[in-house]
Design a protein around this motif. Structure first.
Motif, PDB file in Angstrom:
ATOM      1  N   MET A  34       0.834  -1.198   0.000  1.00  0.00           N
ATOM      2  CA  MET A  34       0.000   0.000   0.000  1.00  0.00           C
ATOM      3  C   MET A  34       0.873   1.254   0.000  1.00  0.00           C
ATOM      4  O   MET A  34       1.984   1.258   0.534  1.00  0.00           O
ATOM      5  CB  MET A  34      -0.920   0.029   1.226  1.00  0.00           C
ATOM      6  N   LYS A  35       0.347   2.305  -0.581  1.00  0.00           N
ATOM      7  CA  LYS A  35       1.063   3.580  -0.665  1.00  0.00           C
ATOM      8  C   LYS A  35       0.472   4.572   0.324  1.00  0.00           C
ATOM      9  O   LYS A  35      -0.740   4.718   0.427  1.00  0.00           O
ATOM     10  CB  LYS A  35       0.956   4.132  -2.084  1.00  0.00           C
ATOM     11  N   LEU A  36       1.353   5.262   1.073  1.00  0.00           N
ATOM     12  CA  LEU A  36       0.905   6.300   1.994  1.00  0.00           C
ATOM     13  C   LEU A  36       0.428   7.506   1.202  1.00  0.00           C
ATOM     14  O   LEU A  36       1.169   8.083   0.408  1.00  0.00           O
ATOM     15  CB  LEU A  36       2.049   6.697   2.932  1.00  0.00           C
ATOM     16  N   LEU A  37      -0.823   7.880   1.411  1.00  0.00           N
ATOM     17  CA  LEU A  37      -1.407   9.013   0.681  1.00  0.00           C
ATOM     18  C   LEU A  37      -1.323  10.306   1.461  1.00  0.00           C
ATOM     19  O   LEU A  37      -1.132  11.382   0.874  1.00  0.00           O
ATOM     20  CB  LEU A  37      -2.875   8.717   0.343  1.00  0.00           C
ATOM     21  N   ALA A  38      -1.482  10.226   2.778  1.00  0.00           N
ATOM     22  CA  ALA A  38      -1.482  11.439   3.589  1.00  0.00           C
ATOM     23  C   ALA A  38      -1.378  11.086   5.062  1.00  0.00           C
ATOM     24  O   ALA A  38      -1.739   9.982   5.481  1.00  0.00           O
ATOM     25  CB  ALA A  38      -2.763  12.247   3.348  1.00  0.00           C
ATOM     26  N   LYS A  39      -0.869  12.046   5.832  1.00  0.00           N
ATOM     27  CA  LYS A  39      -0.819  11.907   7.283  1.00  0.00           C
ATOM     28  C   LYS A  39      -1.199  13.240   7.905  1.00  0.00           C
ATOM     29  O   LYS A  39      -0.704  14.290   7.494  1.00  0.00           O
ATOM     30  CB  LYS A  39       0.568  11.484   7.759  1.00  0.00           C
ATOM     31  N   GLY A  40      -2.100  13.205   8.889  1.00  0.00           N
ATOM     32  CA  GLY A  40      -2.519  14.433   9.559  1.00  0.00           C
ATOM     33  C   GLY A  40      -3.827  14.203  10.295  1.00  0.00           C
ATOM     34  O   GLY A  40      -4.298  13.069  10.420  1.00  0.00           O
ATOM     35  N   THR A  41      -4.414  15.279  10.795  1.00  0.00           N
ATOM     36  CA  THR A  41      -5.662  15.171  11.539  1.00  0.00           C
ATOM     37  C   THR A  41      -6.854  15.143  10.587  1.00  0.00           C
ATOM     38  O   THR A  41      -6.892  15.855   9.584  1.00  0.00           O
ATOM     39  CB  THR A  41      -5.821  16.340  12.520  1.00  0.00           C
ATOM     40  N   LEU A  42      -7.831  14.333  10.928  1.00  0.00           N
ATOM     41  CA  LEU A  42      -9.026  14.195  10.107  1.00  0.00           C
ATOM     42  C   LEU A  42      -9.966  15.383  10.281  1.00  0.00           C
ATOM     43  O   LEU A  42     -10.088  15.941  11.369  1.00  0.00           O
ATOM     44  CB  LEU A  42      -9.793  12.926  10.479  1.00  0.00           C
ATOM     45  N   SER A  43     -10.625  15.752   9.192  1.00  0.00           N
ATOM     46  CA  SER A  43     -11.769  16.662   9.226  1.00  0.00           C
ATOM     47  C   SER A  43     -12.898  15.972   8.478  1.00  0.00           C
ATOM     48  O   SER A  43     -12.676  14.996   7.761  1.00  0.00           O
ATOM     49  CB  SER A  43     -11.433  17.998   8.552  1.00  0.00           C
ATOM     50  N   LYS A  44     -14.122  16.473   8.651  1.00  0.00           N
ATOM     51  CA  LYS A  44     -15.251  15.850   7.968  1.00  0.00           C
ATOM     52  C   LYS A  44     -15.038  15.897   6.464  1.00  0.00           C
ATOM     53  O   LYS A  44     -14.416  16.815   5.929  1.00  0.00           O
ATOM     54  CB  LYS A  44     -16.570  16.504   8.361  1.00  0.00           C
ATOM     55  N   MET A  45     -15.540  14.872   5.784  1.00  0.00           N
ATOM     56  CA  MET A  45     -15.351  14.791   4.337  1.00  0.00           C
ATOM     57  C   MET A  45     -16.016  15.959   3.628  1.00  0.00           C
ATOM     58  O   MET A  45     -17.094  16.425   4.019  1.00  0.00           O
ATOM     59  CB  MET A  45     -15.919  13.465   3.808  1.00  0.00           C
ATOM     60  N   ARG A  46     -15.361  16.433   2.581  1.00  0.00           N
ATOM     61  CA  ARG A  46     -15.938  17.464   1.726  1.00  0.00           C
ATOM     62  C   ARG A  46     -16.669  16.778   0.582  1.00  0.00           C
ATOM     63  O   ARG A  46     -16.240  15.733   0.098  1.00  0.00           O
ATOM     64  CB  ARG A  46     -14.838  18.374   1.181  1.00  0.00           C
ATOM     65  N   ALA A  47     -17.769  17.379   0.175  1.00  0.00           N
ATOM     66  CA  ALA A  47     -18.586  16.742  -0.854  1.00  0.00           C
ATOM     67  C   ALA A  47     -19.095  17.771  -1.845  1.00  0.00           C
ATOM     68  O   ALA A  47     -19.348  18.923  -1.498  1.00  0.00           O
ATOM     69  CB  ALA A  47     -19.763  16.012  -0.206  1.00  0.00           C
ATOM     70  N   SER A  48     -19.232  17.337  -3.079  1.00  0.00           N
ATOM     71  CA  SER A  48     -19.835  18.170  -4.112  1.00  0.00           C
ATOM     72  C   SER A  48     -20.835  17.314  -4.870  1.00  0.00           C
ATOM     73  O   SER A  48     -20.642  16.111  -5.027  1.00  0.00           O
ATOM     74  CB  SER A  48     -18.771  18.731  -5.063  1.00  0.00           C
ATOM     75  N   LEU A  49     -21.898  17.959  -5.318  1.00  0.00           N
ATOM     76  CA  LEU A  49     -22.958  17.243  -6.024  1.00  0.00           C
ATOM     77  C   LEU A  49     -22.800  17.481  -7.511  1.00  0.00           C
ATOM     78  O   LEU A  49     -23.090  18.547  -8.026  1.00  0.00           O
ATOM     79  CB  LEU A  49     -24.332  17.710  -5.539  1.00  0.00           C
ATOM     80  N   ASP A  50     -22.302  16.450  -8.185  1.00  0.00           N
ATOM     81  CA  ASP A  50     -22.070  16.527  -9.627  1.00  0.00           C
ATOM     82  C   ASP A  50     -22.503  15.189 -10.216  1.00  0.00           C
ATOM     83  O   ASP A  50     -21.701  14.285 -10.410  1.00  0.00           O
ATOM     84  CB  ASP A  50     -20.599  16.811  -9.915  1.00  0.00           C
ATOM     85  N   GLY A  51     -23.798  15.058 -10.518  1.00  0.00           N
ATOM     86  CA  GLY A  51     -24.343  13.744 -10.849  1.00  0.00           C
ATOM     87  C   GLY A  51     -24.532  13.007  -9.546  1.00  0.00           C
ATOM     88  O   GLY A  51     -25.505  13.226  -8.827  1.00  0.00           O
ATOM     89  N   SER A  52     -23.578  12.139  -9.197  1.00  0.00           N
ATOM     90  CA  SER A  52     -23.552  11.561  -7.856  1.00  0.00           C
ATOM     91  C   SER A  52     -22.571  12.365  -7.010  1.00  0.00           C
ATOM     92  O   SER A  52     -21.789  13.163  -7.525  1.00  0.00           O
ATOM     93  CB  SER A  52     -23.133  10.081  -7.912  1.00  0.00           C
ATOM     94  N   VAL A  53     -22.625  12.142  -5.708  1.00  0.00           N
ATOM     95  CA  VAL A  53     -21.774  12.912  -4.807  1.00  0.00           C
ATOM     96  C   VAL A  53     -20.312  12.517  -5.000  1.00  0.00           C
ATOM     97  O   VAL A  53     -19.979  11.334  -5.104  1.00  0.00           O
ATOM     98  CB  VAL A  53     -22.199  12.674  -3.340  1.00  0.00           C
ATOM     99  N   LYS A  54     -19.439  13.524  -5.048  1.00  0.00           N
ATOM    100  CA  LYS A  54     -17.995  13.308  -5.111  1.00  0.00           C
ATOM    101  C   LYS A  54     -17.401  13.682  -3.764  1.00  0.00           C
ATOM    102  O   LYS A  54     -17.656  14.768  -3.240  1.00  0.00           O
ATOM    103  CB  LYS A  54     -17.365  14.162  -6.216  1.00  0.00           C
ATOM    104  N   TYR A  55     -16.607  12.773  -3.190  1.00  0.00           N
ATOM    105  CA  TYR A  55     -16.056  12.975  -1.856  1.00  0.00           C
ATOM    106  C   TYR A  55     -14.533  13.149  -1.881  1.00  0.00           C
ATOM    107  O   TYR A  55     -13.838  12.511  -2.667  1.00  0.00           O
ATOM    108  CB  TYR A  55     -16.356  11.771  -0.966  1.00  0.00           C
TER     109      TYR A  55
END
Length: 274
Positions: A1-22
């Protein structure tokens, strides 16, 4: 597996473009989750929690990511946020009057949504459709526009005598609700709350409440497999959350090993790998 990020979590951001993109905020980085639907992903909690307000290390998270001191002093953590009808701004006892003016003494919407069932809710005018997405609603309809958060709470309490103001999150994750004629439901509910609307207008002015004639917003989520049995991951019990990402709905990651509510673990430091 590849490390993508390290840090503190925040709530997911979402946009409505057809289906929701997170996307998932992790410290200073943001991970686009769309490419990982159907793939293996791992979130590893380092054991550290940092207050989302002051940044200090804390042993326990309060009010979704705060240390105890910030939880006790910030207006955004006061009980009136959970129960807007108890707003005490007019009494001069708001913890942060300027914050109250910017966030509570502004236009709010009362809405109907289709989550696990018909639900009433409230949100600031800037948070549509974000609020519905965060709750996993498949339909949303603004029904009233009001002048303040307190007024929205007063009307929500009245509506909650007739329909739910809570979401059954387990049912929500197991399936999408059948489409509902939300406009028709509002027509049925309006006579039941008209006396409360009249009371609010008499107290706060004729422009305190506006009845809306909006159209339904339909929302589709990137879920390949709905779980038939709900098992919840919890960083406080097991710091490693790993599995195939089968979907995302509301603020939940749906894995083949269980689900995790990202918002619940705001300010937890994690490493994200995929």
């Amino acid at each position: 597996m590849k490390l993508l990020a390290k840090g503190t979590l925040s709530k997911m951001r979402a946009s409505l473009d057809g289906s929701v993109k997170y996307s998932l905020p992790v410290g200073e980085e943001t991970v686009d989750l769309s490419p990982f639907i159907g793939q293996s992903i791992t979130l590893s909690h380092t054991g550290n929690i940092y207050c989302c307000s002051c940044g200090k290390k804390t042993k326990k998270s309060y009010s979704q990511g705060h240390c105890f001191v910030c939880m006790k002093k910030l207006a955004s953590c006061d009980m009136c946020i959970m129960k807007p009808e108890t707003c005490h701004y007019e009494q001069g006892t708001c913890r942060e009057p300027q914050w109250g003016e910017e966030n509570c003494m502004v236009d709010h919407y009362v809405y109907l949504s289709n989550t696990s069932s018909l639900k009433v809710g409230i949100t600031r005018h800037t948070q549509i459709p974000t609020r519905w997405i965060d709750q996993g609603a498949t339909q949303g309809l603004p029904i009233l526009k009001v002048k303040t958060r307190q007024i929205s709470g007063l009307i929500e309490v009245e509506l909650a005598k007739h329909i739910s103001d809570k979401t059954n999150w387990r049912t929500l994750l197991k399936q999408d609700g059948e489409p509902m004629p939300l406009e028709e439901r509002f027509k049925e509910l309006l006579p039941l709350i008209q006396a409360k609307i009249d009371e609010v207008k008499a107290r706060f002015g004729d422009d305190a409440v506006e009845i809306l004639d909006e159209t339904i917003t339909d929302i589709a989520y990137p879920v390949e497999v709905h779980p038939t049995k709900i098992t919840s991951h919890n960083f406080d019990k097991n710091p490693i959350v790993s599995g195939q990402l089968q979907g995302i709905k509301g603020q939940y990651l749906i894995l083949d090993t269980g689900v995790i509510n990202i918002r619940k673990f705001t300010s937890y430091e994690v490493e994200v790998s995929a």
